[in-house]
Design an enzyme around this catalytic site. Sequence first.
Site, PDB file in Angstrom:
ATOM      1  N   GLU A  97       0.850  -1.201   0.000  1.00  0.00           N
ATOM      2  CA  GLU A  97       0.000   0.000   0.000  1.00  0.00           C
ATOM      3  C   GLU A  97       0.885   1.250   0.000  1.00  0.00           C
ATOM      4  O   GLU A  97       2.039   1.208   0.431  1.00  0.00           O
ATOM      5  CB  GLU A  97      -0.904  -0.075   1.250  1.00  0.00           C
ATOM      6  CG  GLU A  97      -1.786   1.106   1.526  1.00  0.00           C
ATOM      7  CD  GLU A  97      -2.824   1.394   0.461  1.00  0.00           C
ATOM      8  OE1 GLU A  97      -2.437   1.579  -0.713  1.00  0.00           O
ATOM      9  OE2 GLU A  97      -4.015   1.493   0.810  1.00  0.00           O
ATOM     10  N   ASP A  98       0.322   2.339  -0.478  1.00  0.00           N
ATOM     11  CA  ASP A  98       1.097   3.591  -0.522  1.00  0.00           C
ATOM     12  C   ASP A  98       1.190   4.247   0.861  1.00  0.00           C
ATOM     13  O   ASP A  98       2.261   4.640   1.306  1.00  0.00           O
ATOM     14  CB  ASP A  98       0.511   4.581  -1.543  1.00  0.00           C
ATOM     15  CG  ASP A  98      -0.989   4.852  -1.360  1.00  0.00           C
ATOM     16  OD1 ASP A  98      -1.623   4.219  -0.469  1.00  0.00           O
ATOM     17  OD2 ASP A  98      -1.529   5.675  -2.111  1.00  0.00           O
ATOM     18  N   ASP A 101      -3.387   5.842   6.715  1.00  0.00           N
ATOM     19  CA  ASP A 101      -3.792   7.096   7.323  1.00  0.00           C
ATOM     20  C   ASP A 101      -4.693   6.753   8.521  1.00  0.00           C
ATOM     21  O   ASP A 101      -4.194   6.433   9.591  1.00  0.00           O
ATOM     22  CB  ASP A 101      -4.513   7.888   6.227  1.00  0.00           C
ATOM     23  CG  ASP A 101      -4.795   9.317   6.601  1.00  0.00           C
ATOM     24  OD1 ASP A 101      -4.056   9.869   7.411  1.00  0.00           O
ATOM     25  OD2 ASP A 101      -5.764   9.895   6.065  1.00  0.00           O
ATOM     26  N   PHE A 150      -0.447  16.387   4.344  1.00  0.00           N
ATOM     27  CA  PHE A 150      -0.912  15.772   3.104  1.00  0.00           C
ATOM     28  C   PHE A 150       0.237  15.723   2.098  1.00  0.00           C
ATOM     29  O   PHE A 150       0.790  16.744   1.724  1.00  0.00           O
ATOM     30  CB  PHE A 150      -2.105  16.528   2.521  1.00  0.00           C
ATOM     31  CG  PHE A 150      -2.788  15.740   1.451  1.00  0.00           C
ATOM     32  CD1 PHE A 150      -3.714  14.755   1.786  1.00  0.00           C
ATOM     33  CD2 PHE A 150      -2.469  15.932   0.119  1.00  0.00           C
ATOM     34  CE1 PHE A 150      -4.323  13.987   0.797  1.00  0.00           C
ATOM     35  CE2 PHE A 150      -3.073  15.179  -0.879  1.00  0.00           C
ATOM     36  CZ  PHE A 150      -4.002  14.200  -0.533  1.00  0.00           C
ATOM     37  N   ARG A 163       1.229  11.974  -8.975  1.00  0.00           N
ATOM     38  CA  ARG A 163       1.618  10.598  -8.642  1.00  0.00           C
ATOM     39  C   ARG A 163       3.018  10.265  -9.158  1.00  0.00           C
ATOM     40  O   ARG A 163       3.724   9.443  -8.597  1.00  0.00           O
ATOM     41  CB  ARG A 163       0.635   9.595  -9.271  1.00  0.00           C
ATOM     42  CG  ARG A 163      -0.738   9.572  -8.631  1.00  0.00           C
ATOM     43  CD  ARG A 163      -1.516   8.367  -9.156  1.00  0.00           C
ATOM     44  NE  ARG A 163      -2.945   8.469  -8.915  1.00  0.00           N
ATOM     45  CZ  ARG A 163      -3.567   8.114  -7.795  1.00  0.00           C
ATOM     46  NH1 ARG A 163      -2.867   7.661  -6.778  1.00  0.00           N
ATOM     47  NH2 ARG A 163      -4.864   8.224  -7.671  1.00  0.00           N
TER      48      ARG A 163
END
Length: 176
Positions: A97-98, A101, A150, A163
């Site tokens: 996963e990136d 959060d 963010f 991205r």
Amino acid sequence: MTEKIRVLLAEEEIDKKIREVAEQINQDYQGKEIRLICVLKGGVFFTCELAKRLSVPVTFDFMSVSSYGDDTKSSGRVRIIKDLDQSVEGQDVLVVEDIIDSGQTLSHLLELLSNRKPASLHLCTFLDKPERRVKEVKVDYCCFEIPDEFVVGFGLDYAQRYRNLPYVGVVEFEKD
Ligand code: IMP
Ligand code: MG
């Protein structure tokens, strides 16, 4: 408003860390074959960079999920946009996963995958924002813990952009 990107993690630093994490995975999975599950779209860049450095046998599958965007319910249930092509039953699954959060997406995804009876199920995330956690998730491999900001780049987007940045940066807004 103009957007400016402040570099948080430089390309060289990222490269070095991914090598270290890959080395750890190579040791942990000796004698096994890994089914890498890339969580689209954000996980694509990290999955590729990580996989290039794995020496144990690897096969790939891809999954795309989205959170039910309903703020009034904090169930954080996920909707499958694209499911896996192959069964994971009996496989040594590593979800890539990136970023984690709140943890809601991943906790549901991991529950869903564990119901499909893999031989083992582990999680490798590029970034982790532990301060934001709502749902507990067991993170087995993590490249970087970051503060509650963010970020974009290396697969992560802001409104589908950025991205492709080779580094990770924080989006800053400036008045024109
Ligand atoms: P959560 O862990 O369920 O809250 O959601 C994680 C997802 O939110 C990630 O897979 C990203 O798609 C997105 N996300 C969370 N934080 C960021 C960020 O800083 N930049 C870009 N996307 C983010
Ligand atoms: Mg994601």
